[in-house]
Design a protein around this motif. Structure first.
Motif, PDB file in Angstrom:
ATOM      1  N   LYS A   1     -10.138   4.466  -0.844  1.00  0.00           N
ATOM      2  CA  LYS A   1      -9.846   3.771  -1.797  1.00  0.00           C
ATOM      3  C   LYS A   1      -8.752   5.334  -2.836  1.00  0.00           C
ATOM      4  CE  LYS A   1     -13.421   0.998  -2.740  1.00  0.00           C
ATOM      5  NZ  LYS A   1     -14.561   1.719  -1.691  1.00  0.00           N
TER       6      LYS A   1
ATOM      7  N   CYS B   1       0.973  -1.581   0.138  1.00  0.00           N
ATOM      8  CA  CYS B   1      -0.395  -0.194  -0.516  1.00  0.00           C
ATOM      9  C   CYS B   1       1.312   0.829   0.579  1.00  0.00           C
ATOM     10  CB  CYS B   1      -1.042  -0.035   0.866  1.00  0.00           C
ATOM     11  SG  CYS B   1      -2.290   1.633   1.186  1.00  0.00           S
TER      12      CYS B   1
ATOM     13  N   ASN C   1      -1.122   7.904  -2.572  1.00  0.00           N
ATOM     14  CA  ASN C   1      -1.712   8.430  -3.846  1.00  0.00           C
ATOM     15  C   ASN C   1      -1.115   9.794  -3.884  1.00  0.00           C
ATOM     16  OD1 ASN C   1      -2.898   9.137  -6.205  1.00  0.00           O
ATOM     17  ND2 ASN C   1      -4.648   8.645  -5.434  1.00  0.00           N
TER      18      ASN C   1
ATOM     19  N   TYR D   1      -5.069   6.295  -0.704  1.00  0.00           N
ATOM     20  CA  TYR D   1      -4.052   4.850  -0.771  1.00  0.00           C
ATOM     21  C   TYR D   1      -4.223   4.451  -1.784  1.00  0.00           C
ATOM     22  CZ  TYR D   1      -4.692   6.726   3.791  1.00  0.00           C
ATOM     23  OH  TYR D   1      -5.318   7.152   5.196  1.00  0.00           O
ATOM     24  N   ASN D   2      -2.906   3.838  -2.982  1.00  0.00           N
ATOM     25  CA  ASN D   2      -3.656   2.564  -3.722  1.00  0.00           C
ATOM     26  C   ASN D   2      -3.503   0.923  -2.678  1.00  0.00           C
ATOM     27  OD1 ASN D   2      -3.113   4.896  -5.524  1.00  0.00           O
ATOM     28  ND2 ASN D   2      -0.496   4.574  -5.299  1.00  0.00           N
ATOM     29  N   ASN D   3      -4.066   0.380  -3.413  1.00  0.00           N
ATOM     30  CA  ASN D   3      -4.105  -1.063  -3.126  1.00  0.00           C
ATOM     31  C   ASN D   3      -4.551  -0.835  -1.492  1.00  0.00           C
ATOM     32  OD1 ASN D   3      -3.644  -2.263  -4.645  1.00  0.00           O
ATOM     33  ND2 ASN D   3      -0.976  -2.525  -4.567  1.00  0.00           N
TER      34      ASN D   3
END
Lengths: 143, 340
Positions: B160, B146, B149, B163-165
């Protein structure tokens, strides 16, 4: 199915250490035995009658699934006076099956007939079910 | 022993406080002069299968003419003895997420895998000398990291976007074909449902693990059960005895049952339209005005099965396998020679 037969003599005799050999080819949807068969799978318990018309069997690794179905099939035999199964303790994977006949056949013959009849029943159920699935006379959405 | 009217023999009586006539009585010798010995041809005549619906994930079908012990055997085998593939061993390289290792491994085990169990052989778990081979083990890999972003608008709180993942779904699991598995599983081992949430991460947390999947049965661990559940019920019967119910009484009678069970005909009389829709709540037995005018029951040899698959196999495959497994149990016993 593997062609080797498995012999198990009753209590007291030396056991032939033959075990089912697993078919090592990849299965193509066919059912194969998943390992060696325990030679102790089914034994005759002491206390059987002299002429073999009454006997108790001890079957390992089985429970109500086979027990009740087999009991029903054996009771459908008019030569059988009594048939019952019990599971002595739920922590132990074993099942006792007692068969008493009126005297014309032995308990082992009654057991074999019960197993054969159950096999016939299952074969017919499977055939009918496959036919019904193929006939396609049903909905393909959940109501 | 009271001998029922033969048409009544098949019915389990439902009273307001108990059930009557529960056990089957079709054994030789029970009714003098009648022949109830096992006869395959008579069984074939009376036996019927009718499928109501069959989808990829669930099915409902009727089995008519078998005894409860056989139907129950099929049900028990569907739940506990049909083999499926599931994640068993989880080798964790790195887990800095908040989910503990063992909890994560437990969750991974419960994920249903869409794999044909016929193509794999059994893996002997208990023997320490046996190494996994491509015949019996499927290797999966999960790797998720994670990060923040950088292009998220300031002030957003949606993880969502921020953050990525952040959410690790089952779709992140990758199949690593070993040996000849690429030819046996050309489409790979997929998930029955890729939207299962495995873990939630925040920036800096990482999960990196390898999983070994083997064959197992429901008796060993519920994760190996191929059905969400498999159950059956007996076909309900409703008999209106005596003079037909009319007028307000008919309407009240109709309201005691679910919609569609009772209908009122042109003469204003209540009649049983479709007893199959009844859920047997016995509401009608609570009202004294219907005392003696209705008889509830269930037909003892008519089983309405409902099979809900988790996705590994279609419901008809599962039922066929359960019938074959009962046959296999009999065949194993039949091969023994018990005579001394």
């Amino acid at each position: 199915m593997p062609s080797a037969t498995n012999e198990n003599e009753g209590t007291g005799s030396p056991e032939v250490p033959q075990e089912e050999f697993v078919d090592q080819e990849m299965a193509d949807g066919e059912f194969e035995f998943d390992g060696e068969i325990d030679p102790n799978k089914i034994q005759i318990l002491p206390g059987a009658s002299e002429d073999g018309t009454a006997a108790s069997f001890r079957i390992l690794q089985e429970d109500h699934t086979l027990g009740n179905a087999l009991r029903y099939m054996i009771m459908k035999n008019p030569e059988v006076e009594f048939c019952g199964y019990s599971i002595p303790h739920p922590s132990e994977a074993a099942m006792n099956l007692r068969i008493q006949t009126y005297g014309e056949i032995t308990a082992i013959q009654a057991l074999e007939k019960g197993l054969d009849d159950l096999l016939d029943l299952c074969s017919h159920v499977e055939d009918e079910y496959r036919k019904a699935v193929e006939a396609g006379d049903y909905s393909t959405v959940e109501p | 022993m009271v001998d029922f009217n033969p048409s009544q023999r098949n019915l389990v009586g439902i009273e307001h406080d108990r059930v009557t006539n529960v056990s089957s009585t079709d054994f030789p010798g029970y009714y003098p002069g009648e022949d109830h010995a096992w006869n395959l041809d008579k069984f074939k005549e009376n036996f019927k299968i009718q499928i109501s619906y069959l989808t990829d994930l669930s099915s409902s079908f009727d089995l008519v003419g078998v005894d409860a012990s056989i139907a129950n055997a099929f049900r028990r085998i569907m739940i506990a003895e049909v083999p499926t593939l599931a994640i068993e061993y989880v080798y964790i390289e790195n887990n800095t997420s908040i989910i503990q290792d063992e909890v994560l491994a437990h969750r991974l085990g419960l994920i249903p895998l869409k794999a044909n169990p016929d193509y794999l052989r059994w893996f002997k778990k208990d023997d320490p000398d046996i190494e996994p081979t491509d015949y019996d083990t499927v290797v999966l890999h999960l790797s998720a990291k994670c990060t923040t972003n950088p292009s998220a608008a300031p002030g957003t709180t949606d993880p969502k976007v921020l953050y990525n993942n952040a959410n690790v779904y089952a779709s992140a699991i990758q199949f690593e074909p070993q040996g000849r598995q690429a030819e046996w599983f050309p489409d790979g081992i997929t998930l029955a449902n890729p939207d299962i949430l495995i873990a939630k991460l925040r920036p800096g947390q990482e999960i990196d693990l390898t999983m070994h999947c083997i064959l197992g049965i429901g008796q060993d661990h519920a994760k190996f059960s191929p059905v969400a559940t498999a159950s059956y019920r007996l076909l309900p019967t409703i008999d209106i005895i005596g003079p037909p119910l009319t007028g307000d009484l008919a309407q009240k009678f109709k309201n005691c049952f679910p919609r569609g069970v009772i209908a009122i005909n042109s003469k204003g009389e209540a009649y049983v339209k479709d007893a199959r829709k009844d859920t047997v709540s016995r509401e009608v037995l609570r009202h004294p005005e219907f005392d003696g005018r209705v008889r509830l029951g269930r037909q003892r040899d008519h089983f309405i099965f409902t099979v809900e698959s988790t996705g590994a196999m279609t419901p008809d495959e599962i039922f066929i396998k359960s019938v074959q497994l009962l046959k296999k149990k009999c065949q194993i016993l039949r091969k023994f020679n018990l005579r001394t």
